[in-house]
Design a protein around this motif. Structure first.
Motif, short mmCIF file in Angstrom:
data_model
loop_
_atom_site.label_atom_id
_atom_site.label_comp_id
_atom_site.label_asym_id
_atom_site.label_seq_id
_atom_site.Cartn_x
_atom_site.Cartn_y
_atom_site.Cartn_z
N TYR A 1 0.82 -1.21 0.00
CA TYR A 1 0.00 0.00 0.00
C TYR A 1 0.85 1.26 0.00
O TYR A 1 0.47 2.27 -0.56
N THR A 2 2.02 1.20 0.61
CA THR A 2 2.85 2.38 0.77
C THR A 2 3.80 2.61 -0.41
O THR A 2 4.00 3.74 -0.83
N PHE A 3 4.37 1.55 -0.93
CA PHE A 3 5.37 1.68 -1.99
C PHE A 3 4.71 1.83 -3.35
O PHE A 3 3.53 1.55 -3.53
N SER A 4 5.49 2.25 -4.35
CA SER A 4 5.01 2.29 -5.73
C SER A 4 4.77 0.85 -6.20
O SER A 4 5.21 -0.10 -5.56
N ARG A 5 4.08 0.70 -7.31
CA ARG A 5 3.72 -0.66 -7.77
C ARG A 5 4.95 -1.53 -8.00
O ARG A 5 4.99 -2.69 -7.62
N ARG A 6 5.94 -0.98 -8.65
CA ARG A 6 7.15 -1.76 -8.95
C ARG A 6 7.86 -2.17 -7.66
O ARG A 6 8.27 -3.32 -7.50
N ASP A 7 7.99 -1.23 -6.74
CA ASP A 7 8.63 -1.54 -5.46
C ASP A 7 7.77 -2.48 -4.62
O ASP A 7 8.30 -3.29 -3.85
N ALA A 8 6.45 -2.39 -4.76
CA ALA A 8 5.55 -3.27 -4.01
C ALA A 8 5.72 -4.72 -4.45
O ALA A 8 5.72 -5.63 -3.62
N ILE A 9 5.87 -4.94 -5.75
CA ILE A 9 6.06 -6.30 -6.25
C ILE A 9 7.40 -6.85 -5.77
O ILE A 9 7.52 -8.01 -5.38
N THR A 10 8.43 -6.00 -5.79
CA THR A 10 9.75 -6.42 -5.29
C THR A 10 9.67 -6.76 -3.80
O THR A 10 10.24 -7.76 -3.36
N ALA A 11 8.97 -5.92 -3.04
CA ALA A 11 8.82 -6.18 -1.60
C ALA A 11 8.01 -7.45 -1.36
O ALA A 11 8.32 -8.22 -0.44
N ALA A 12 6.98 -7.69 -2.16
CA ALA A 12 6.17 -8.90 -2.01
C ALA A 12 7.01 -10.15 -2.27
O ALA A 12 6.91 -11.14 -1.54
N PHE A 13 7.85 -10.10 -3.31
CA PHE A 13 8.73 -11.24 -3.59
C PHE A 13 9.69 -11.47 -2.43
O PHE A 13 9.87 -12.60 -1.98
N ALA A 14 10.30 -10.40 -1.93
CA ALA A 14 11.28 -10.53 -0.85
C ALA A 14 10.61 -11.05 0.43
O ALA A 14 11.16 -11.92 1.11
N LEU A 15 9.43 -10.54 0.75
CA LEU A 15 8.72 -11.01 1.95
C LEU A 15 8.31 -12.47 1.80
O LEU A 15 8.40 -13.25 2.76
N GLY A 16 7.86 -12.86 0.62
CA GLY A 16 7.50 -14.25 0.39
C GLY A 16 8.70 -15.17 0.49
O GLY A 16 8.62 -16.26 1.07
N PHE A 17 9.83 -14.73 -0.05
CA PHE A 17 11.04 -15.53 0.04
C PHE A 17 11.49 -15.66 1.50
O PHE A 17 11.87 -16.75 1.94
N LEU A 18 11.42 -14.58 2.25
CA LEU A 18 11.79 -14.63 3.67
C LEU A 18 10.82 -15.52 4.46
O LEU A 18 11.23 -16.21 5.39
N ALA A 19 9.54 -15.49 4.11
CA ALA A 19 8.57 -16.36 4.77
C ALA A 19 8.86 -17.82 4.45
O ALA A 19 8.69 -18.69 5.30
#
Length: 165
Positions: A46-64
């Motif tokens: 919700y906070t980051f731009s779309r491109r950064d949000a997808i990158t953050a989602a990938f990183a969080l999923g990988f960490l999970a």
């Protein structure tokens, strides 16, 4: 600066998720505990731009995935949920606490519904009574998620991060 903030908060969440600290707030014999990565997914998408949000989602999923039994299911589902949530933020308002709790609840239900069968395909782990554990974990995650979201709002302000539209 935003990636430093992301790294710090994601690192703290992974350490807490994989440690025994959550056993102290675990509910019932089914092992119901909040997933600390889901509120972070909602906040960053919700906070980051779309491109950064997808990158953050990938990183969080990988960490999970790193802190769980299998590799892959969380990365896939976090990417799907993060892309939908980052695209849906144009008509969502997260100004109220109940909207944040509802968003985290639905993200948690969506992620759990996809992760459980994918994990079951890779391992022999059986989830006891998923019709009870999925909504209970999602509700617990939503309650904890409101607190995590508010802490992140305050901390993001300290790092100078503003929400992108």
């Amino acid at each position: 600066m935003k990636w430093l903030f992301f790294s710090i908060t994601a690192g703290i969440a992974v350490l807490l998720n994989s440690s025994a600290a959550l056993e102290y707030i675990e509910i019932s014999r089914f092992g119901i505990r909040p997933d600390l990565m889901v509120p972070l997914l909602g906040f960053f998408c919700y906070t980051f731009s779309r491109r950064d949000a997808i990158t953050a989602a990938f990183a969080l999923g990988f960490l999970a995935d790193v802190s769980s039994i299998t590799m892959g299911p969380h990365t896939l589902t976090f990417l799907i949920a993060g892309s939908f949530f980052s695209n849906a933020r144009e008509f969502l308002s997260m100004d109220r606490v109940r909207n944040r709790a509802a968003a985290v609840f639905f993200l948690a239900v969506f992620i759990d519904i996809l992760v459980m069968p994918l994990t079951g395909l890779k391992t022999e782990v059986q989830i006891l009574k998923p019709h009870i554990t999925i909504p209970a974990e999602a509700l617990y995650t939503a309650v904890a998620g409101v607190v995590i979201w508010q802490i992140n709002l305050y901390a993001a302000g300290l790092f100078g991060i503003k929400r992108k539209r």
